[in-house]
Design a protein around this motif. Structure first.
Motif, PDB file in Angstrom:
ATOM      1  N   PRO A   1       0.808  -1.235   0.000  1.00 26.97           N
ATOM      2  CA  PRO A   1       0.000   0.000   0.000  1.00 26.97           C
ATOM      3  C   PRO A   1       0.832   1.273   0.000  1.00 26.97           C
ATOM      4  O   PRO A   1       0.366   2.316  -0.450  1.00 26.97           O
ATOM      5  N   ALA A   2       2.072   1.223   0.481  1.00 31.08           N
ATOM      6  CA  ALA A   2       2.908   2.427   0.483  1.00 31.08           C
ATOM      7  C   ALA A   2       3.211   2.907  -0.934  1.00 31.08           C
ATOM      8  O   ALA A   2       3.501   4.085  -1.149  1.00 31.08           O
ATOM      9  N   GLY A   3       3.142   2.003  -1.921  1.00 34.16           N
ATOM     10  CA  GLY A   3       3.330   2.427  -3.306  1.00 34.16           C
ATOM     11  C   GLY A   3       2.183   3.274  -3.807  1.00 34.16           C
ATOM     12  O   GLY A   3       2.352   4.099  -4.692  1.00 34.16           O
ATOM     13  N   LEU A   4       0.997   3.070  -3.218  1.00 36.39           N
ATOM     14  CA  LEU A   4      -0.171   3.859  -3.602  1.00 36.39           C
ATOM     15  C   LEU A   4      -0.124   5.239  -2.954  1.00 36.39           C
ATOM     16  O   LEU A   4      -0.394   6.244  -3.594  1.00 36.39           O
ATOM     17  N   ASP A   5       0.214   5.278  -1.680  1.00 36.71           N
ATOM     18  CA  ASP A   5       0.371   6.538  -0.951  1.00 36.71           C
ATOM     19  C   ASP A   5       1.273   6.257   0.247  1.00 36.71           C
ATOM     20  O   ASP A   5       0.897   5.513   1.152  1.00 36.71           O
TER      21      ASP A   5
END
Length: 379
Positions: free
Chosen positions: A81-85
Motif C-alpha cells: 500500500p505504500a506504493g499507492l500513498d
C-alpha cells in the motif's frame, strides 16, 4: 521446535482465512493486466464515500481507493500500500478520524471492525483474488497512483489515472477534436517544427489582443491524455473553472494562507482564445505556486499535437489598479522554465528536450512587463 512451527502457522493463517472481497464502489473501474495478475481500481467521490462508510471521510482528508488484485499464478503475492500513498492511513486510524472522538476515550469496536473488514489486506494467495479499500490522502480531479505487487520472483507495478467527480475542471469544457478545421492541421518535421515554434507569437495577450503579457516560454509535444498524465504524475493539479464555489474557496484560501490546490487561473489569450488547459503546483500556500497555461497549435509532430504555453512562479500577492489584487511572479521566468524541465524529468515523463528562439532577450537591467505590470527578464 514443533510448538514454534505451530505458532508460526497460526500467525500466517489469519491472513489467508480472512481475505475479504468487497464490491467496487461505482462503475468507473479501471483494469490493467501484467503477467499472472490483473488489477482493477475505482475511486469513490465524496458522496459515494459517505454512502459506503456513513461518514464524511473527505472532510478528514481521507480518500478511499478500491483495489482488486487477481492472482492467476502459482506464488503468493504481497500488495504494497505504500506504493499507492506513502502516507496512507491504516484502517483503525481511519476509524479514529471517522468517529472524531475525544482523545483518551475508547473507540467504538463495531466501527473499527466495519472499517477493518472493508480494508485491503496485503496477501493474495495463488489462484485467488482480494479486494478492499486503501485509505489515502485526497487527490481531486485526476488521482494518480501506483499499485505495487511483489512475489518471491516477481514485481509488478501498474500506474493508474482515475478521474474523481466533484470539481468543475476547466479542460472538461474544451472541444479538443474541433479546435481547428481539418485543413489547418499540418504535420511538420523537426527542422520545420523548430522554425514554426520560433515564429509563434511572443507573448500572451489580453482578451482584445492589444496588450502583451507574460512570454510564451514552453512548448510540448504529446496527445491530450499523455500530456495530462505527464503533469499529474509530476504532482501538478488541474484547475477549476471560475464559479461561485471556486471563488469562495479561493477567497478563503487567500485570507487564511492555506493551500487550495485547484484554484482557478485567470484567462490569458493566444490565437484569439483563452488557454486550452491550465495546471498548477502549489507550495506552502495559494500565494506561492507554479502555474502554467497551454494552447494546442495546428502543428503535429510525429502525429502528436504541438502545444505552446507559458509558465511562471507566483511568489506573493500584491495590489494592482486593474484587478485589485494579483499574484506577483518571479521575474526570472527562465528559472521557472528550467524547473518544469527538471520536474518532468524526475517524474520520468520526459522523452527529449530542446531549445528554440523565443520572445527575445530581456536583460536583468532592462526587464519587460506583463499585463499587470510585473517585470520579467529572459534569455
Amino acid at each position: 521446535m514443533t510448538s514454534r512451527v505451530a505458532l508460526l502457522l497460526s500467525l500466517l493463517l489469519p491472513a489467508m482465512v480472512f481475505a475479504q472481497e468487497t464490491p467496487p464502489p461505482n462503475d468507473r473501474t479501471y483494469t490493467q493486466s501484467e503477467g499472472d495478475i490483473r488489477v482493477t481500481t475505482a475511486v469513490p467521490s465524496a458522496e459515494e464515500t459517505y454512502e459506503i462508510f456513513g461518514a464524511r471521510l473527505y472532510r478528514r482528508n481521507i480518500q478511499p481507493v478500491w483495489i482488486k488484485i487477481e492472482n492467476f499464478g502459482n506464488e503468493e503475492l504481497l500488495f504494497l500500500p505504500a506504493g499507492l500513498d506513502e502516507a496512507y492511513f491504516t484502517p483503525i486510524e481511519t476509524s479514529y478520524r471517522l468517529q472524531n472522538r475525544i482523545p483518551l476515550l475508547d473507540l467504538n469496536p463495531d466501527i473499527n471492525r466495519e472499517v477493518y473488514r472493508r480494508s485491503m489486506g496485503i496477501n493474495v494467495e495463488p489462484g485467488a483474488s482480494r479486494s478492499g479499500y486503501v485509505f489515502t490522502r485526497i487527490d481531486q480531479g485526476t488521482k494518480s497512483f501506483n499499485v505495487d505487487v511483489v512475489g518471491p520472483d516477481s514485481h509488478f507495478m501498474m500506474t493508474f489515472f482515475v478521474p474523481v467527480p466533484g470539481l468543475k475542471l476547466d479542460h472538461y469544457n474544451v472541444d479538443w477534436e474541433n479546435l481547428y478545421p481539418p485543413e489547418d492541421i499540418r504535420e511538420v518535421g523537426l527542422a520545420e517544427l523548430h522554425a514554426e515554434l520560433a515564429a509563434m507569437p511572443c507573448c500572451v495577450t489580453d482578451k482584445k489582443g492589444k496588450s502583451l503579457g507574460d512570454p510564451l516560454n514552453i512548448a510540448i509535444v504529446g496527445d491530450v491524455q499523455d500530456a495530462y498524465h505527464a503533469f499529474v504524475r509530476s504532482g501538478w493539479d488541474e484547475t477549476e473553472t471560475i464559479h461561485t464555489g471556486s471563488l469562495w474557496k479561493t477567497a478563503k484560501s487567500a485570507l487564511s494562507g492555506s493551500d487550495y490546490r485547484y484554484s482557478p487561473v485567470s484567462a490569458l489569450y493566444v490565437f484569439g482564445r483563452a488557454q486550452d488547459a491550465a495546471l498548477q503546483k502549489a507550495r506552502t500556500s495559494i500565494h506561492e505556486r507554479n502555474h502554467l497555461r497551454l494552447w494546442i497549435t495546428p502543428l503535429r509532430y510525429e502525429g502528436q499535437p504541438v502545444w505552446i504555453g507559458q509558465i511562471s512562479r507566483d511568489i506573493g500577492v500584491r495590489f494592482t489598479s486593474k484587478t485589485i489584487t494579483t499574484h506577483k511572479i518571479d521575474p526570472d521566468v527562465d528559472e521557472t522554465r528550467e524547473y518544469l524541465l527538471e520536474d518532468l524529468a524526475y517524474a520520468q515523463s520526459l522523452r527529449a528536450y530542446g531549445y528554440v528562439p523565443g520572445v527575445g532577450v530581456a536583460p536583468f537591467e532592462e526587464p519587460r512587463g506583463n499585463l499587470t505590470g510585473d517585470p520579467y527578464f529572459t534569455d
